[in-house]
Each structure stands twice: as C-alpha cells, then as structure tokens.
Design a protein around this motif. Structure first.
Motif, PDB file in Angstrom:
ATOM      1  N   LEU A 154     -12.825   9.940  18.402  1.00 21.79           N
ATOM      2  CA  LEU A 154     -12.449   8.701  17.713  1.00 21.79           C
ATOM      3  C   LEU A 154     -13.044   8.673  16.309  1.00 21.79           C
ATOM      4  O   LEU A 154     -12.403   8.243  15.354  1.00 21.79           O
ATOM      5  CB  LEU A 154     -12.935   7.485  18.504  1.00 21.79           C
ATOM      6  N   ASP A 195     -15.795  10.032  22.923  1.00 24.23           N
ATOM      7  CA  ASP A 195     -15.720   9.100  21.796  1.00 24.23           C
ATOM      8  C   ASP A 195     -15.888   9.821  20.460  1.00 24.23           C
ATOM      9  O   ASP A 195     -15.552   9.254  19.410  1.00 24.23           O
ATOM     10  CB  ASP A 195     -16.773   7.993  21.936  1.00 24.23           C
ATOM     11  N   LEU A 242     -18.078   3.274  24.767  1.00 20.68           N
ATOM     12  CA  LEU A 242     -17.150   4.213  24.149  1.00 20.68           C
ATOM     13  C   LEU A 242     -17.508   5.628  24.613  1.00 20.68           C
ATOM     14  O   LEU A 242     -18.644   6.064  24.467  1.00 20.68           O
ATOM     15  CB  LEU A 242     -17.232   4.129  22.618  1.00 20.68           C
ATOM     16  N   GLU A 256     -12.084  -1.520  24.835  1.00 15.13           N
ATOM     17  CA  GLU A 256     -13.215  -1.009  25.611  1.00 15.13           C
ATOM     18  C   GLU A 256     -14.113  -2.176  26.010  1.00 15.13           C
ATOM     19  O   GLU A 256     -14.522  -2.967  25.165  1.00 15.13           O
ATOM     20  CB  GLU A 256     -14.010   0.009  24.791  1.00 15.13           C
ATOM     21  N   ALA A 309     -10.004   7.722  25.196  1.00 14.73           N
ATOM     22  CA  ALA A 309     -10.389   8.038  23.821  1.00 14.73           C
ATOM     23  C   ALA A 309      -9.529   9.169  23.269  1.00 14.73           C
ATOM     24  O   ALA A 309      -9.048   9.104  22.127  1.00 14.73           O
ATOM     25  CB  ALA A 309     -11.872   8.412  23.769  1.00 14.73           C
ATOM     26  N   ALA A 348     -11.849   3.358  26.891  1.00 16.05           N
ATOM     27  CA  ALA A 348     -12.122   4.408  25.901  1.00 16.05           C
ATOM     28  C   ALA A 348     -13.000   5.495  26.489  1.00 16.05           C
ATOM     29  O   ALA A 348     -13.951   5.958  25.876  1.00 16.05           O
ATOM     30  CB  ALA A 348     -12.781   3.806  24.658  1.00 16.05           C
TER      31      ALA A 348
END
Length: 575
Positions: free
Chosen positions: A222, A219, A129, A77, A60, A55
């Motif tokens: 996400l 991240d 992440l 991850e 990501a 990730a």
C-alpha cells in the motif's frame, strides 16, 4: 547458579515485555486520536469503483492492484496502522492480545483443548493494516501441488508472475539446533531442499516473509503503490452490505462512532478473513436461513456461510529436552549485542520468527499418492522459555502450567511439533447476535473426528523416530517423560496415553479457513452465488487447507483474483 541466572533473565524478559506492551498500547491510542482529529473528513455516500473490506494478506494486495489500473478503490480496515518496532520478527508473540489483535476465543471444545482455560482456544487475528501478516510467524510455505490442482490450476503461473510483489528471505539467523534436526531428517532418508520450488513433500530451513531482516507484511504494498485512486480508511468497521434485489451496491461502516455509507460501481470485495467475512455476510442477511431468522435478520440469500470451518492444529510442545544448550536462549535474546546487530545490520537472533525448520510427510495412515497429511515444525525454544508470555497468549490453564511447564524451567527444551494438515473435523462460525460489535461464536470442533487424533499421534511417533537418530542422540535429545496433567492414569508412551495427550494439548496453528468455501458460497471467480457485484477473496474461500502455512496461499489467491478483476474474467454468467 544456573537457576539464579535463569530466574534473573525471566525477570528481565517480563520487564521488557511489559514495556513493549505499554509502548504498543500507547502507540495505538496516539494513532487513534491522531486519525480522529486530523483525518476524520470522511464524506458520506461517496462512490467508488471498488470497495475492499479488510486490509490483510488478501485485501491490501488486491486493493493495490486494482488502484494501479486507475480504479477508484476504498479500502476499509477496522484496525489502525503499525507503529515503529512492530516489524521486529522476534516480538511477534508480544503483539498478540493487544489492540492490534481481534483477540478471538473459541467456544469451549468438547473433544479437545482440555489443558486450556475453559477448553477454549485463543485465536489471534490481525486488526491492523497488513492483517494477520503483521502478527504471524512469517513462514512462507506454498504447500503441495495437489493442494491447488482442482481449483487453482494456474497456481505456479501466478507465483511466477507476481514473484517481485512480495518479499521473502532465507533465515538470516538460526540456532545450531536447526542443522542438527536437518541431519536427523536426512538420516531417516527424507528429502531436504527448497520445498517451495518442488511443491512436494520434504523438509527445509524456513523461508520467511522478510526484507532486510524486518518483517514484511502486505501493507507494505500500500505504501509502495499508494496513489490518489486508493483511499484507505483505518478504524472503519464494516457493519452491513447494502443490497438492492440481488446486487450489492454499497457498504455501511462505522468510524469513530459515526455511521457512513459508501457505494461501488464495479464490485464490493470482502477480504476481512475467515471470521470477519462470514460475519459481515450473515449480518447482511446472506447465510444459513435457520440461524439468521432466529436472530431477526432478514434473509436475502440462503447459503452455508460460516460452515465448513477448518484449521491446522498441533500438539507436542515442550515434548523434547536436550542436554546441550544449542537452541535459542534468553541470554541471546536479551543481549544488547543482539539489538545492536538487528538495528544496524538486520542480522542476529532478533530476526528470528521462531520457526527454523519445517517440512511435510505422509503418515502410515495416508495414501502416498495424496497430499501429505502432516507437517513438522521445529522451534529452537520451549514454552517455558517465554514463561508467562506464552502461557497467556496460548491460554494454558494455571494448573497445567504449574504442574507441567514450570517443572521444565531448569531444562533445555525445544519444540518439534507435528501439525495436522487436512483435518476431517470441521466446525462453524455463527453470529452471537445481530449487533455487529458482538464477537461471533467460533466452534472449530477440534478432534470431533477420531481419525484426526490418530493422525496427530502418527506425527508424535515421527518425532520419536527423529530422537533415535545419531544426530539427535549426540545432543542428548529425549522425550519429556513428565506425565501430562489429566493423563496420569495412562501408561506413558502407549497409544492410549498419546490419545489423552493430544486431546488435552490441542493448539491452533492460526490457520482458519473454509467459511465461504469455493463451490458452496462463492464460485471460481470469487463471486457470491445468486448475487452480482459481491465477492469474497481471503482464506475463507479456500476449498481445503493447503499443506502448509496459509499466508503464502492467501497471497497467491489475492494475486489470482486481482488478475481476474483486471482482465474482466469475473463477469461470468450468473449462477
């Protein structure tokens, strides 16, 4: 009095660093137990449309785009999620060598890194992440147009289409020295402007992956686009790709000591980075036959996985001293007002990622019609300003630190460092064993090609030219003439001295790439040769290093891949 004040500031910095490291480790342990107790309802043999491993900067973004099309996506991850405060740009060096870092170390180098402990280069990589976009120094550099001409002709189109999916910012704070350096560069008749727009040689104040003064990392997409189509599993280490004939069908992974299997209908995408992606492929029997058979790994696809490892390297840190205190100093960093300005307004020195000015140029050794071979980085402080912290994260030996860097404690030092953009030296990543928990053997073979040494020396000569400008003379800028440990027998400022210097003070720029190179391991649709449903999308596929920091290139690469997957263009003929 000056020495007393500086010693006091060093003590406060050490205390602050220690407290923050404790906080990071405590946050990691807390999150681990929370995920283990409250979020450990993983179903074995669950099927998804896509499985993305890693990730980071590529994974990501790719997972988020695939999920937007209502594909069911599993994102694995190996690390956790970032706790509060990790987004403070100034604290980037402290995050290294913590639980959020893979803490890789190369094998001892034969031709370089002689000032480092055991001749080994420390390679921080994000285990979190957001991946290394959580640990890096945030420079957003697109490079030169020739970097992409052969394999990524729609590079500019990709950047334009996805410009709103990432967040970049001009510097929200910079030292006075940044303006001085740019004036010096103008004196040498080099262009100063937005090099990301021109995609050509020249210099600029750094552009950072930043939002409202905070670090922006991948991240963030996400959290912005999270929906039920996307399943994110942290602390999940992928250990094997499950292959039936030539088709990748699933991933075996371990989470909190339990082994699971997940399957994918449309594709398995490795975005674990230039180290972990080739490692997982080799553990799964995809790699050089001669190496894998020695480890009793059944070979299913003989490809040069892990080969062609390249990295940007630099030298010349703490080589420039100033009479004027116009860089970033400890008093500014530790001043409570700086913290106040950061948390309330997103401004001040805490928004600094250290890099303030950067640019590219051709050395006299390079063809002017080719991409530039050197980059220049300006950081308004020296290694000695962070004392033991930089010594630890860079791996500088006790002897070298004591003889060279400690002697600079009473001086104003800055970093004006050349970076070798297109090294001719290349190395490899190999498995240490067939145990997925063993770290791989990383051998970049820095400076094994003598041309790289000569190119870096030309970069140091460029720094010397800058020091002769009126702008830098006005602040008393000069070379640090202290002989570098190990080079005392060479006459200072001769080419032989600089050859010795570069081989001793060889430092990574944290940009490994090429270990699953396009044309060798994957095709132009990112598919592994001789396989179906198996792809690699990260820095490992770069056919060559870009002329600048790699994060922007990897983000663009993932955006291109996302467009290809969404349009079905990855379903090319089998190679």
């Amino acid at each position: 009095m000056f020495i007393i004040i500086k010693s006091t500031l060093f003590i406060f910095l050490s205390i602050f660093t220690g407290i923050f490291v404790f906080y990071i480790n405590f946050a990691y342990i807390t999150d681990t137990y929370f995920q283990w107790i409250f979020n450990n309802n993983v179903r074995d043999m669950q099927q998804y449309d896509y499985i993305v491993v890693g990730a980071g900067s590529a994974g990501a973004i790719l997972a988020s785009h695939l999920a937007e099309d209502k594909n069911s996506v599993l994102l694995l991850e190996a690390g956790g999620s970032a706790p509060p405060l990790l987004s403070i740009p100034l604290l980037a060096p402290i995050i290294q060598k913590t639980a959020y870092d893979w803490q890789y170390v190369t094998v001892p180098q034969e031709h370089s890194c002689k000032s480092l402990v055991n001749n080994q280069s420390i390679w921080p990589r994000g285990k979190i992440l957001g991946g290394s976009s959580r640990l890096n120094y945030m420079a957003y550099v697109l490079g030169h147009r020739l970097d992409y001409e052969g394999w990524f002709p729609d590079f500019l189109q990709t950047i334009a289409e996805h410009n709103d999916s990432i967040s970049t910012s001009e510097l929200r704070w910079h030292s006075n020295f940044a303006d001085v350096v740019l004036e010096a560069i103008k004196e040498l008749n080099h262009d100063v402007g937005d090099m990301n727009t021109k995609l050509d040689i020249g210099f600029m104040k750094a552009r950072l992956t930043m939002e409202n003064g905070e670090r922006w990392s991948t991240d963030k997409v996400l959290y912005k686009n999270h929906n039920h189509a996307l399943t994110i599993l942290t602390y999940a280490l992928a250990t094997k790709i499950l292959v039936n004939a030539d088709k990748a069908e699933g991933i075996e992974f371990i989470r909190f000591n339990n082994k699971y299997t997940a399957t994918a209908k449309k594709g398995i995408i490795l975005s674990a980075g230039a180290i972990e992606s080739p490692k997982l492929l080799m553990l799964s029997g995809i790699g050089p036959r001669k190496y894998l058979e020695d480890l009793n790994i059944h070979v299913i696809n003989d490809l040069p996985v892990g080969q062609n490892l390249v990295d940007h390297i630099t030298s010349g840190v703490d080589l420039v001293t100033l009479n004027a205190n116009i860089g970033l100093n400890l008093l500014e960093m530790l001043n409570p007002i700086s913290a106040f300005n950061y948390f309330l307004f997103g401004k001040g020195p805490w928004t600094s990622s250290a890099i303030e000015v950067l640019g590219t140029f051709h050395s006299v050794l390079n063809n002017k019609s080719a991409a530039p071979d050197l980059q220049l980085l300006m950081i308004p402080l020296g290694i000695k300003d962070h004392g033991i912290l930089f010594k630890r994260i860079m791996g500088i030996s006790d002897e070298v630190y004591a003889k060279y860097f400690s002697s600079l404690s009473h001086k104003n030092t800055v970093i004006i460092a050349p970076v070798l953009l297109h090294p001719k030296s290349s190395g490899e990543i190999r498995l240490r064993s067939n145990d997925p928990f063993d770290e791989p053997l990383i051998n970049p073979k820095y400076l094994s090609n003598k041309d790289d040494v000569e190119a870096l020396i030309e970069g140091l000569y460029f720094v010397k030219e800058l020091l002769e400008t009126n702008a830098l003379k006005a602040c008393g800028a000069s070379l640090n003439r202290e002989p570098f440990p190990g080079c005392e027998n060479e006459i200072f400022d001769t080419r032989e001295y600089w050859r010795c210097y570069v081989r001793h003070l060889t430092l990574t720029s944290y940009h490994p790439a090429g270990t699953c190179r396009i044309g060798d391991v994957v095709d132009t649709s990112f598919k592994i040769y001789n396989m179906t449903n198996l792809y690699v999308v990260d820095a490992s596929v770069l056919p060559s290093l870009p002329s600048g920091n790699t994060n922007a290139a990897v983000i663009a690469l993932s955006q291109k891949a996302a467009r290809m997957f969404r349009s079905g263009k990855t379903k090319e003929k089998e190679t």
